[in-house]
Design a protein around this motif. Sequence first.
Motif, PDB file in Angstrom:
ATOM      1  N   ALA A  66       0.820  -1.208   0.000  1.00  0.00           N
ATOM      2  CA  ALA A  66       0.000   0.000   0.000  1.00  0.00           C
ATOM      3  C   ALA A  66       0.857   1.264   0.000  1.00  0.00           C
ATOM      4  O   ALA A  66       0.447   2.299  -0.539  1.00  0.00           O
ATOM      5  N   ARG A  67       2.048   1.185   0.572  1.00  0.00           N
ATOM      6  CA  ARG A  67       2.945   2.346   0.596  1.00  0.00           C
ATOM      7  C   ARG A  67       3.739   2.486  -0.703  1.00  0.00           C
ATOM      8  O   ARG A  67       4.291   3.546  -0.979  1.00  0.00           O
ATOM      9  N   ALA A  68       3.808   1.411  -1.484  1.00  0.00           N
ATOM     10  CA  ALA A  68       4.563   1.441  -2.742  1.00  0.00           C
ATOM     11  C   ALA A  68       3.751   2.131  -3.833  1.00  0.00           C
ATOM     12  O   ALA A  68       2.531   2.286  -3.723  1.00  0.00           O
ATOM     13  N   GLN A  69       4.449   2.539  -4.885  1.00  0.00           N
ATOM     14  CA  GLN A  69       3.805   3.192  -6.014  1.00  0.00           C
ATOM     15  C   GLN A  69       4.111   2.423  -7.296  1.00  0.00           C
ATOM     16  O   GLN A  69       5.178   1.823  -7.429  1.00  0.00           O
ATOM     17  N   PRO A  70       3.175   2.428  -8.273  1.00  0.00           N
ATOM     18  CA  PRO A  70       3.475   1.797  -9.562  1.00  0.00           C
ATOM     19  C   PRO A  70       4.732   2.405 -10.176  1.00  0.00           C
ATOM     20  O   PRO A  70       4.960   3.612 -10.070  1.00  0.00           O
ATOM     21  N   ASN A  71       5.551   1.559 -10.786  1.00  0.00           N
ATOM     22  CA  ASN A  71       6.758   2.071 -11.421  1.00  0.00           C
ATOM     23  C   ASN A  71       6.501   2.338 -12.909  1.00  0.00           C
ATOM     24  O   ASN A  71       5.389   2.137 -13.409  1.00  0.00           O
ATOM     25  N   ALA A  72       7.556   2.775 -13.597  1.00  0.00           N
ATOM     26  CA  ALA A  72       7.406   3.141 -15.006  1.00  0.00           C
ATOM     27  C   ALA A  72       6.971   1.964 -15.872  1.00  0.00           C
ATOM     28  O   ALA A  72       6.346   2.148 -16.911  1.00  0.00           O
ATOM     29  N   GLY A  73       7.296   0.741 -15.442  1.00  0.00           N
ATOM     30  CA  GLY A  73       6.855  -0.429 -16.184  1.00  0.00           C
ATOM     31  C   GLY A  73       5.354  -0.627 -16.115  1.00  0.00           C
ATOM     32  O   GLY A  73       4.695  -0.918 -17.118  1.00  0.00           O
ATOM     33  N   HIS A  74       4.771  -0.467 -14.925  1.00  0.00           N
ATOM     34  CA  HIS A  74       3.314  -0.555 -14.783  1.00  0.00           C
ATOM     35  C   HIS A  74       2.618   0.502 -15.642  1.00  0.00           C
ATOM     36  O   HIS A  74       1.631   0.217 -16.323  1.00  0.00           O
ATOM     37  N   VAL A  75       3.130   1.722 -15.580  1.00  0.00           N
ATOM     38  CA  VAL A  75       2.537   2.823 -16.335  1.00  0.00           C
ATOM     39  C   VAL A  75       2.655   2.562 -17.838  1.00  0.00           C
ATOM     40  O   VAL A  75       1.729   2.843 -18.617  1.00  0.00           O
ATOM     41  N   ALA A  76       3.788   1.988 -18.255  1.00  0.00           N
ATOM     42  CA  ALA A  76       3.989   1.703 -19.676  1.00  0.00           C
ATOM     43  C   ALA A  76       3.015   0.646 -20.184  1.00  0.00           C
ATOM     44  O   ALA A  76       2.561   0.714 -21.333  1.00  0.00           O
ATOM     45  N   LEU A  77       2.676  -0.332 -19.377  1.00  0.00           N
ATOM     46  CA  LEU A  77       1.696  -1.331 -19.804  1.00  0.00           C
ATOM     47  C   LEU A  77       0.331  -0.690 -20.050  1.00  0.00           C
ATOM     48  O   LEU A  77      -0.371  -1.045 -20.995  1.00  0.00           O
ATOM     49  N   ARG A  78      -0.037   0.244 -19.186  1.00  0.00           N
ATOM     50  CA  ARG A  78      -1.289   0.973 -19.416  1.00  0.00           C
ATOM     51  C   ARG A  78      -1.209   1.748 -20.733  1.00  0.00           C
ATOM     52  O   ARG A  78      -2.165   1.766 -21.523  1.00  0.00           O
ATOM     53  N   ALA A  79      -0.067   2.394 -20.985  1.00  0.00           N
ATOM     54  CA  ALA A  79       0.107   3.149 -22.228  1.00  0.00           C
ATOM     55  C   ALA A  79       0.109   2.221 -23.443  1.00  0.00           C
ATOM     56  O   ALA A  79      -0.404   2.580 -24.509  1.00  0.00           O
ATOM     57  N   LEU A  80       0.686   1.035 -23.281  1.00  0.00           N
ATOM     58  CA  LEU A  80       0.704   0.061 -24.374  1.00  0.00           C
ATOM     59  C   LEU A  80      -0.715  -0.324 -24.766  1.00  0.00           C
ATOM     60  O   LEU A  80      -1.051  -0.430 -25.951  1.00  0.00           O
ATOM     61  N   ALA A  81      -1.565  -0.506 -23.755  1.00  0.00           N
ATOM     62  CA  ALA A  81      -2.956  -0.884 -24.027  1.00  0.00           C
ATOM     63  C   ALA A  81      -3.715   0.209 -24.763  1.00  0.00           C
ATOM     64  O   ALA A  81      -4.706  -0.064 -25.442  1.00  0.00           O
ATOM     65  N   ALA A  82      -3.245   1.444 -24.635  1.00  0.00           N
ATOM     66  CA  ALA A  82      -3.942   2.582 -25.260  1.00  0.00           C
ATOM     67  C   ALA A  82      -3.486   2.852 -26.689  1.00  0.00           C
ATOM     68  O   ALA A  82      -4.062   3.723 -27.354  1.00  0.00           O
ATOM     69  N   LEU A  83      -2.460   2.157 -27.165  1.00  0.00           N
ATOM     70  CA  LEU A  83      -1.988   2.402 -28.523  1.00  0.00           C
ATOM     71  C   LEU A  83      -3.090   2.070 -29.534  1.00  0.00           C
ATOM     72  O   LEU A  83      -3.727   1.011 -29.430  1.00  0.00           O
ATOM     73  N   PRO A  84      -3.325   2.941 -30.514  1.00  0.00           N
ATOM     74  CA  PRO A  84      -4.479   2.765 -31.403  1.00  0.00           C
ATOM     75  C   PRO A  84      -4.395   1.533 -32.301  1.00  0.00           C
ATOM     76  O   PRO A  84      -5.425   1.001 -32.705  1.00  0.00           O
ATOM     77  N   HIS A  85      -3.198   1.048 -32.603  1.00  0.00           N
ATOM     78  CA  HIS A  85      -3.081  -0.081 -33.511  1.00  0.00           C
ATOM     79  C   HIS A  85      -3.010  -1.424 -32.784  1.00  0.00           C
ATOM     80  O   HIS A  85      -2.807  -2.454 -33.415  1.00  0.00           O
ATOM     81  N   LEU A  86      -3.183  -1.434 -31.455  1.00  0.00           N
ATOM     82  CA  LEU A  86      -3.318  -2.680 -30.714  1.00  0.00           C
ATOM     83  C   LEU A  86      -4.794  -2.969 -30.480  1.00  0.00           C
ATOM     84  O   LEU A  86      -5.540  -2.106 -30.020  1.00  0.00           O
ATOM     85  N   GLU A  87      -5.203  -4.191 -30.796  1.00  0.00           N
ATOM     86  CA  GLU A  87      -6.619  -4.538 -30.617  1.00  0.00           C
ATOM     87  C   GLU A  87      -6.981  -4.624 -29.141  1.00  0.00           C
ATOM     88  O   GLU A  87      -8.046  -4.195 -28.723  1.00  0.00           O
ATOM     89  N   ALA A  88      -6.097  -5.242 -28.347  1.00  0.00           N
ATOM     90  CA  ALA A  88      -6.391  -5.410 -26.923  1.00  0.00           C
ATOM     91  C   ALA A  88      -5.106  -5.809 -26.217  1.00  0.00           C
ATOM     92  O   ALA A  88      -4.172  -6.327 -26.830  1.00  0.00           O
ATOM     93  N   LEU A  89      -5.068  -5.569 -24.915  1.00  0.00           N
ATOM     94  CA  LEU A  89      -3.935  -6.001 -24.101  1.00  0.00           C
ATOM     95  C   LEU A  89      -4.481  -6.645 -22.834  1.00  0.00           C
ATOM     96  O   LEU A  89      -5.177  -6.001 -22.054  1.00  0.00           O
TER      97      LEU A  89
END
Length: 239
Positions: A51-74
Amino acid sequence: MSAESGIPTFRGPATGLWAAFDPQKLATPEAFRRDPDTVWAWYEWRRRSVARAQPNAGHVALRALAALPHLEALAVVTQNVDDLHERAGSKDVLHLHGSLSAPRCEDCGLPFAGLEDPWLKSSHEGATRLAPPCCSCGARIRPGVVWFGEGLPEGVWLEALAQIEQADFLLVIGTSGLVYPAAGLADTARRHGVEVASLNPDASVLDQRSALDWQVTAATGLPALVAALQPEGNRDGLV
């Protein structure tokens, strides 16, 4: 996946959770029956650390990967028991090994909704730190994780298999490839013609069987991957 958020890995030789603790004393059904309060207190300590930890850049990047327009789904299928994927914005995360945030009754299976109750907070901070009772049947509440000797949650496992069998590409991030049945998902993907790549700073048994083996941490490699996959003109500031 969560090591760069300060959460110990499962099997790291120096900082892994089992480097300092005996799993047979803390992570089996028998251990909970023998000493439920100690097991509960240890998992509560882990949950509060998460609970005290925070998502790192890898977690955030996976969310961004899912938002890429040419990916159907993640789909995110994880062995981690923390909630950092969700807090980074990923949706419908499949937790193969359960979650520290989802304790339940050991008898009736009712989810426990009292993690923030004042009674539990005071017992956690004090000397007793007792495993709480179920409000429905009175049995003990147990951590919501999969212990050694237990099967994976069937619904989650079947959904993970379906997602992987229908995929075009499987990216395996930061796993030793030693814990089954989860480690067998990569072979399942290959049998269905799915390309498999491995992203891991350390050598893994999956490396030799992967089409791509990239020895890099999640927080470094995943943002770079997202940047490389961005449409032209949208790549600035992502690496």
